[in-house]
Write a protein that holds these residues in place. Structure first.
Motif, PDB file in Angstrom:
ATOM      1  N   ASN A   1       3.491  18.417  -0.905  1.00 38.44           N
ATOM      2  CA  ASN A   1       4.329  17.077  -0.095  1.00 38.44           C
ATOM      3  C   ASN A   1       5.542  17.481   0.624  1.00 38.44           C
ATOM      4  O   ASN A   1       6.296  16.621   0.984  1.00 38.44           O
ATOM      5  N   GLU A   2       5.565  18.711   1.224  1.00 36.22           N
ATOM      6  CA  GLU A   2       6.700  19.227   2.020  1.00 36.22           C
ATOM      7  C   GLU A   2       6.692  18.520   3.439  1.00 36.22           C
ATOM      8  O   GLU A   2       5.444  18.258   3.881  1.00 36.22           O
ATOM      9  N   LEU A   3       7.568  18.034   3.938  1.00 38.79           N
ATOM     10  CA  LEU A   3       7.667  17.275   5.312  1.00 38.79           C
ATOM     11  C   LEU A   3       7.694  18.441   6.461  1.00 38.79           C
ATOM     12  O   LEU A   3       8.659  18.548   6.919  1.00 38.79           O
TER      13      LEU A   3
ATOM     14  N   ARG B   1       0.239  16.552   2.804  1.00 37.69           N
ATOM     15  CA  ARG B   1       1.128  15.063   3.122  1.00 37.69           C
ATOM     16  C   ARG B   1       1.009  14.993   4.592  1.00 37.69           C
ATOM     17  O   ARG B   1       0.792  13.759   5.057  1.00 37.69           O
ATOM     18  N   ASP B   2       1.501  16.048   5.440  1.00 36.21           N
ATOM     19  CA  ASP B   2       1.679  15.835   6.790  1.00 36.21           C
ATOM     20  C   ASP B   2       0.232  15.746   7.173  1.00 36.21           C
ATOM     21  O   ASP B   2       0.038  14.830   8.262  1.00 36.21           O
ATOM     22  N   ALA B   3      -0.746  16.358   6.703  1.00 34.22           N
ATOM     23  CA  ALA B   3      -2.194  16.107   7.356  1.00 34.22           C
ATOM     24  C   ALA B   3      -2.974  14.683   7.059  1.00 34.22           C
ATOM     25  O   ALA B   3      -3.521  14.362   7.720  1.00 34.22           O
ATOM     26  N   LYS B   4      -2.603  14.212   5.534  1.00 33.22           N
ATOM     27  CA  LYS B   4      -3.166  13.000   5.424  1.00 33.22           C
ATOM     28  C   LYS B   4      -2.197  11.766   5.735  1.00 33.22           C
ATOM     29  O   LYS B   4      -2.803  10.747   5.712  1.00 33.22           O
ATOM     30  N   GLY B   5      -1.162  11.822   5.915  1.00 30.17           N
ATOM     31  CA  GLY B   5      -0.160  10.866   6.314  1.00 30.17           C
ATOM     32  C   GLY B   5       0.389  10.140   5.182  1.00 30.17           C
ATOM     33  O   GLY B   5       0.905   9.125   5.571  1.00 30.17           O
ATOM     34  N   PHE B   6       0.342  10.717   3.849  1.00 27.97           N
ATOM     35  CA  PHE B   6       0.875  10.247   2.625  1.00 27.97           C
ATOM     36  C   PHE B   6       1.099  11.214   1.544  1.00 27.97           C
ATOM     37  O   PHE B   6       0.486  12.136   1.627  1.00 27.97           O
ATOM     38  N   MET B   7       1.868  10.760   0.592  1.00 25.59           N
ATOM     39  CA  MET B   7       2.231  11.502  -0.581  1.00 25.59           C
ATOM     40  C   MET B   7       0.653  11.866  -1.257  1.00 25.59           C
ATOM     41  O   MET B   7      -0.082  10.916  -1.287  1.00 25.59           O
ATOM     42  N   VAL B   8       0.666  13.023  -1.876  1.00 26.22           N
ATOM     43  CA  VAL B   8      -0.603  13.425  -2.335  1.00 26.22           C
ATOM     44  C   VAL B   8      -0.221  13.911  -4.061  1.00 26.22           C
ATOM     45  O   VAL B   8       0.952  14.437  -4.059  1.00 26.22           O
ATOM     46  N   SER B   9      -1.194  13.579  -4.950  1.00 20.01           N
ATOM     47  CA  SER B   9      -0.747  13.926  -6.101  1.00 20.01           C
ATOM     48  C   SER B   9      -1.071  15.267  -6.416  1.00 20.01           C
ATOM     49  O   SER B   9      -1.802  15.953  -6.295  1.00 20.01           O
ATOM     50  N   ARG B  10       0.006  16.049  -6.842  1.00 22.26           N
ATOM     51  CA  ARG B  10       0.188  17.432  -7.133  1.00 22.26           C
ATOM     52  C   ARG B  10      -0.935  17.764  -8.337  1.00 22.26           C
ATOM     53  O   ARG B  10      -1.511  18.807  -8.375  1.00 22.26           O
ATOM     54  N   GLU B  11      -0.969  16.619  -9.332  1.00 24.05           N
ATOM     55  CA  GLU B  11      -1.663  17.033 -10.397  1.00 24.05           C
ATOM     56  C   GLU B  11      -3.192  16.812  -9.905  1.00 24.05           C
ATOM     57  O   GLU B  11      -3.913  17.825 -10.492  1.00 24.05           O
TER      58      GLU B  11
END
Length: 148
Positions: A34-36, A53-63
């Protein structure tokens, strides 16, 4: 390494010891979750990394990312080394490409560094062909892809 749109999203370091019966490996995985990184590019001038996050455009669940990695690792652990290497060959982005081999000292500019062409990964390590034609197998050197 794992690349998205030509930028590094994850790195894997494997230290394999095949000297004993069955062998063993220590695996280290780093994922830019999730780094910007896209926002920091104008300030750092670094355009070689991307986060999920950059690639998908939204926060991703680390879990969820961790669970997916561990599920794939569990499948790979049931395979023979030959089967793992066969699967790896299909995704090997180094094979056939120019690389720079960095000496273990990891100094920015070490005279022992050299350029080579990656031949492929074997049980013994990464086979490369130096510019002088000599073929060798690397087992613990740091390897990075030469920018094209």
């Amino acid at each position: 390494d794992v690349y998205i749109s030509g930028k590094k999203a994850a790195g894997i370091l494997i230290d394999y010891d095949g000297s004993s019966e069955g062998g063993g490996a220590i695996v280290g995985v780093g994922v830019n979750v999730n780094e910007l990184l896209e926002e920091s590019e104008p300030y750092t001038g670094v355009a070689s990394a991307i986060s999920l996050r950059d690639a998908k455009g939204f926060m991703v669940s680390r879990e969820r990312v961790l669970a997916a990695i561990l599920a794939k690792l569990e499948i790979l652990m049931k395979l023979s080394l030959k089967e793992v290497l066969d699967q790896y060959k299909d995704m090997d982005i180094l094979r056939g490409n120019s690389i720079r081999v960095h000496h273990k000292s990891k100094q920015v500019s070490d005279p022992r560094d050299y350029e080579a062409t990656a031949i492929g990964v074997t049980r013994e390590g990464l086979e490369v062909k130096k510019r002088n034609g000599e073929e060798i197998t690397l087992s613990s050197e740091e390897v990075s892809i030469t920018p094209l």
